[in-house]
Write a protein that holds these residues in place. Sequence first.
Motif, PDB file in Angstrom:
ATOM      1  N   GLY A   1       0.812  -1.221   0.000  1.00  0.00           N
ATOM      2  CA  GLY A   1       0.000   0.000   0.000  1.00  0.00           C
ATOM      3  C   GLY A   1       0.837   1.259   0.000  1.00  0.00           C
ATOM      4  O   GLY A   1       2.032   1.265  -0.288  1.00  0.00           O
TER       5      GLY A   1
ATOM      6  N   ARG B   1       1.385  11.494   0.144  1.00  0.00           N
ATOM      7  CA  ARG B   1       1.099  10.064  -0.036  1.00  0.00           C
ATOM      8  C   ARG B   1       2.156   9.489  -0.965  1.00  0.00           C
ATOM      9  O   ARG B   1       2.403  10.028  -2.045  1.00  0.00           O
ATOM     10  CB  ARG B   1      -0.293   9.875  -0.622  1.00  0.00           C
ATOM     11  CG  ARG B   1      -0.642   8.427  -0.974  1.00  0.00           C
ATOM     12  CD  ARG B   1      -2.057   8.291  -1.439  1.00  0.00           C
ATOM     13  NE  ARG B   1      -2.392   6.911  -1.803  1.00  0.00           N
ATOM     14  CZ  ARG B   1      -3.606   6.469  -2.117  1.00  0.00           C
ATOM     15  NH1 ARG B   1      -4.628   7.344  -2.092  1.00  0.00           N
ATOM     16  NH2 ARG B   1      -3.819   5.221  -2.442  1.00  0.00           N
TER      17      ARG B   1
ATOM     18  N   GLN C   1      -2.143   4.208   6.743  1.00  0.00           N
ATOM     19  CA  GLN C   1      -1.784   3.343   5.634  1.00  0.00           C
ATOM     20  C   GLN C   1      -3.008   3.130   4.777  1.00  0.00           C
ATOM     21  O   GLN C   1      -4.130   2.960   5.289  1.00  0.00           O
ATOM     22  CB  GLN C   1      -1.257   2.012   6.171  1.00  0.00           C
ATOM     23  CG  GLN C   1      -0.674   1.083   5.125  1.00  0.00           C
ATOM     24  CD  GLN C   1      -1.670   0.043   4.621  1.00  0.00           C
ATOM     25  OE1 GLN C   1      -2.781  -0.066   5.137  1.00  0.00           O
ATOM     26  NE2 GLN C   1      -1.278  -0.704   3.608  1.00  0.00           N
ATOM     27  N   THR C   2      -2.861   3.135   3.443  1.00  0.00           N
ATOM     28  CA  THR C   2      -3.996   2.993   2.538  1.00  0.00           C
ATOM     29  C   THR C   2      -3.587   2.226   1.294  1.00  0.00           C
ATOM     30  O   THR C   2      -2.396   1.927   1.096  1.00  0.00           O
ATOM     31  CB  THR C   2      -4.551   4.370   2.137  1.00  0.00           C
ATOM     32  OG1 THR C   2      -5.745   4.199   1.371  1.00  0.00           O
ATOM     33  CG2 THR C   2      -3.519   5.167   1.333  1.00  0.00           C
ATOM     34  N   THR C   3      -4.593   1.893   0.461  1.00  0.00           N
ATOM     35  CA  THR C   3      -4.352   1.202  -0.800  1.00  0.00           C
ATOM     36  C   THR C   3      -5.126   1.912  -1.902  1.00  0.00           C
ATOM     37  O   THR C   3      -5.958   2.794  -1.637  1.00  0.00           O
ATOM     38  CB  THR C   3      -4.799  -0.268  -0.721  1.00  0.00           C
ATOM     39  OG1 THR C   3      -6.192  -0.319  -0.387  1.00  0.00           O
ATOM     40  CG2 THR C   3      -3.999  -1.019   0.335  1.00  0.00           C
TER      41      THR C   3
ATOM     42  N   ASP D   1      -8.926   1.593  -1.529  1.00  0.00           N
ATOM     43  CA  ASP D   1      -9.391   1.893  -0.174  1.00  0.00           C
ATOM     44  C   ASP D   1     -10.549   2.874  -0.237  1.00  0.00           C
ATOM     45  O   ASP D   1     -10.413   3.989  -0.762  1.00  0.00           O
ATOM     46  CB  ASP D   1      -8.247   2.470   0.657  1.00  0.00           C
ATOM     47  CG  ASP D   1      -8.570   2.461   2.153  1.00  0.00           C
ATOM     48  OD1 ASP D   1      -9.737   2.237   2.509  1.00  0.00           O
ATOM     49  OD2 ASP D   1      -7.637   2.667   2.950  1.00  0.00           O
TER      50      ASP D   1
ATOM     51  N   ARG E   1     -12.102   4.097   2.381  1.00  0.00           N
ATOM     52  CA  ARG E   1     -12.178   4.859   3.623  1.00  0.00           C
ATOM     53  C   ARG E   1     -11.834   6.323   3.374  1.00  0.00           C
ATOM     54  O   ARG E   1     -11.362   6.700   2.302  1.00  0.00           O
ATOM     55  CB  ARG E   1     -11.233   4.272   4.671  1.00  0.00           C
ATOM     56  CG  ARG E   1     -11.604   2.880   5.129  1.00  0.00           C
ATOM     57  CD  ARG E   1     -10.586   2.351   6.129  1.00  0.00           C
ATOM     58  NE  ARG E   1      -9.237   2.281   5.554  1.00  0.00           N
ATOM     59  CZ  ARG E   1      -8.135   2.068   6.262  1.00  0.00           C
ATOM     60  NH1 ARG E   1      -8.213   1.899   7.574  1.00  0.00           N
ATOM     61  NH2 ARG E   1      -6.951   2.024   5.661  1.00  0.00           N
TER      62      ARG E   1
ATOM     63  N   LEU F   1      -9.953   9.941   5.046  1.00  0.00           N
ATOM     64  CA  LEU F   1      -8.951  10.418   5.993  1.00  0.00           C
ATOM     65  C   LEU F   1      -9.626  11.413   6.918  1.00  0.00           C
ATOM     66  O   LEU F   1     -10.114  12.457   6.475  1.00  0.00           O
ATOM     67  CB  LEU F   1      -7.796  11.090   5.244  1.00  0.00           C
ATOM     68  CG  LEU F   1      -6.664  11.609   6.144  1.00  0.00           C
ATOM     69  CD1 LEU F   1      -5.891  10.442   6.724  1.00  0.00           C
ATOM     70  CD2 LEU F   1      -5.743  12.554   5.386  1.00  0.00           C
TER      71      LEU F   1
ATOM     72  N   LEU G   1      -9.766   9.058   0.860  1.00  0.00           N
ATOM     73  CA  LEU G   1      -8.341   8.844   0.656  1.00  0.00           C
ATOM     74  C   LEU G   1      -7.965   8.840  -0.819  1.00  0.00           C
ATOM     75  O   LEU G   1      -6.808   9.091  -1.176  1.00  0.00           O
ATOM     76  CB  LEU G   1      -7.921   7.523   1.313  1.00  0.00           C
ATOM     77  CG  LEU G   1      -7.743   7.575   2.839  1.00  0.00           C
ATOM     78  CD1 LEU G   1      -7.698   6.173   3.426  1.00  0.00           C
ATOM     79  CD2 LEU G   1      -6.464   8.325   3.184  1.00  0.00           C
ATOM     80  N   THR G   2      -8.927   8.564  -1.670  1.00  0.00           N
ATOM     81  CA  THR G   2      -8.637   8.550  -3.108  1.00  0.00           C
ATOM     82  C   THR G   2      -8.306   9.939  -3.637  1.00  0.00           C
ATOM     83  O   THR G   2      -7.765  10.073  -4.745  1.00  0.00           O
ATOM     84  CB  THR G   2      -9.841   7.985  -3.890  1.00  0.00           C
ATOM     85  OG1 THR G   2     -11.024   8.718  -3.532  1.00  0.00           O
ATOM     86  CG2 THR G   2     -10.053   6.508  -3.550  1.00  0.00           C
TER      87      THR G   2
ATOM     88  N   ALA H   1      -7.694   6.857   9.503  1.00  0.00           N
ATOM     89  CA  ALA H   1      -8.460   6.315   8.379  1.00  0.00           C
ATOM     90  C   ALA H   1      -9.733   5.708   8.941  1.00  0.00           C
ATOM     91  O   ALA H   1      -9.668   4.849   9.834  1.00  0.00           O
ATOM     92  CB  ALA H   1      -7.643   5.271   7.631  1.00  0.00           C
TER      93      ALA H   1
END
Length: 841
Positions: A685, A698, A730-732, A735, A737, A739, A753-754, A783
Amino acid sequence: MSSDLPDDPEDVEAPAANIEHVRIEDEMEQSYIDYAMSVIAGRALPDVRDGLKPVHRRILYAMNELGVSSGSSHRKSSSIVGETMGDYHPHGDSAIYDTLVRMAQDFSLRYPLVDGQGNFGSMDGDPAAAMRYTEARMAPIAEEMLEDLEKDTVDFQPNYDDRLTEPEVLPAKLPNLLLNGSSGIAVGMSTNIPPHNLGEVVDATVHLIDNPDCTTEDLMEHIKGPDFPTGGNIVGKDPIYSAYETGRGRIRMRAEYEIQSNDSGSDQIVITELPFQENKARIVKRIAEDVNEGTIEGVSDLRDESDRDGVRIVIDLKRDANADVVENQLLEHHLESTFGVINLALVDGQPQVLSLKETLEHYVEHRKEVVRRRSEHDLAEAEDRAHILEGRLKAVDNAEAIVNLITESEDREQAQRALEGDLDLDELDVDLEYTDVQSEFDFSERQAEHILRMQIGSLTSMEAGEIEEEYEEVQERIDYLESVLESEETLLAVIKEELQELKEQYDDDRRTKILEDEGQVTHEDLIPEEDCLVVITEQDYIKRMPADAFDPQRRGGKGIIGSDPKEGDRVSKVFRANTHDYLLCFTNRGQVYRLKTYEIPEMSRTARGKSAVNIVDLDDGEEITAVVDTDEFTEDECLTMVTRQGYVKRTCADQFDNILSTGIIAAEVEEGDELVDVEVTDGTGDLVIATEQGMTIRFDETEAREMGRTARGVRGIDLEGDDRVAGMVQTTDDDQRALLTVTRRGYGKRTPLTEYRPQSRYGKGLVDIKTDERNGPVATVKAVDADDHIVVMSDGGQIMRCPVEEISTVGRNTKGVNVMEVEEGDRVASVTVIPGATIDD
């Protein structure tokens, strides 16, 4: 005198008369062996036959010689000690008196051998009074150990100065080695034999006599286990079997107690019996120390109410205390102990580790020898008596002739010769009418001597009837004793009968109970598994509270009191954890500690907490800044760390497997910098780092390569001015979710988060939130999912739980909305997330 000896004693040059060359190592080895065997056989180990060491045996024998029996008056202990030391045991009066004292203590011996009068010590470790103040006599059961001693039942040996003799072993009508046990430390070996119940041991001995091929399991049908004088409990039967089968084992002893309710409605733990050989006063003191130090929580009062009737230790619990938890803490530290069984005793003068069956077999062999020698002694006496009675009967039948013969004899010697048939009656002036009985005068020497000592009145016909009756009884006695000596079955029957009689006289109820071992109940087993909130202050006060104690509120509220830090202190961290989780606690200095959540004391909302130094070994100025739940990662994952100055590093999680109680280094932190946040990552991620001035960056986490624990890391973000890192997530790529950013003044927002596009590491990043005068600097980032809850806590201890969906979702570079109303002078300290999956609808 040999010519090899020097003529002049002063002539040191003269040769020695006899020189023997010996290797020094051989001489030292042999001398040490001789010394060791002297200690082993002469002081430290009991004899398997009577279960006594020499000092015990000599004390009892000295008391027997002094006539200090159970029916006599008590005698000064100093008199008994002096007699023992002077005649049999020249090893110092203190050692003898200490042994005498222990033989009188009903909390040391299951069946005390001495009846003491005066102060003979206590379970609190109080010493006995001086020997000049105490008195003693044999206990009735001790007389059973000495019974038949005068009948040549055992061998005697010279005492230390050859003036007197003493028994090598006592007849021991009772299997004392098992009844009272023994303990001692010799040279290179030790013994520790537990006491047992008399009735059970007698039944097992009888069973062994009847069934010589029986097994340990068969004997345990009768002997359930050790029976300690102080009662208590034994946990588990398997250790008992192991000890009985092999002669060695470890038996877990537990105090007897119960949980009751007192008049105020709170619980109390009442202890009524303690494990064997435990010092009551010391246990009470140690419990009090653990309560004061916080090792045992939930205790409001501790009292020792023991008296002459028995032990009674009362532990009052607080109203909100978990009695099961306190009980388990007491068991773990104070109310359980181990008795290490080493069934080592002297067999034919040699130390041997014996099984239960072997111990009983040696005792039975000893009793067979005692009963055999006693029967031989009694038989000899009975035959001698029968012989005398036969002469008396013959004398009664020839009374007139015998009287005439005696009166006509010149002296006693001539009369005896005539009675024995060694003198011609013609030499005597005896009427001829009596000469026809000369042939009857063939008495033995013993019979003749006895007749000459008889009174005339003993020759009456009535006396004759009594003599005939006694003679018949003696003959029956002779027949019985001969049958005992001729038949081992009859001899064993005698042993069994005597044991049964002793059981009827001395048997009592078992004091120690045998409990099933249901496994070791750990402290964790008694802690309910629940989510909780852990609060830490800058001055390292820590506590936990149930998460469900805080009801969700709409955003913008003030919350309620969640902590009451002392003046000059403030809340630095709040995080969610399960009570059964293992936590890795990272400090600002880069150290990491490991602890269970339940080890953190549970306290009320208004409590300050407990100093963390009692839980983790923090140095001055060191504080916990990040917490990771170990249940959330596997060994192939990494712990990614970020510092205030923007350094990032990843370290494989398996490097944190073995963490010392004093902690280990997690990251090298330079002076002026500090560790601020830690995330669990798997290398697939991205990392999002946020700063206090509202910037975020990021980048792919692999740009921060894996490093060892002692590495500092690489630059993660290029900070401007006095900006500092506030947190990291931490993200992918997929994701969904958002922030969540929360500022010090209580404002916050959610942004998907995108919307944070990846960049290269060590860039300046993008604006996340405006940190103007209204918002203040960023406190932290998290997150979150829409169904999560967050818990926001301020420096002053205000706490608010709020559903995430209450917080608006907006884009980057916005101000956000009021999440928590923060009073003037206060600010947001920390935010933690309660996942939606853990929330009880």
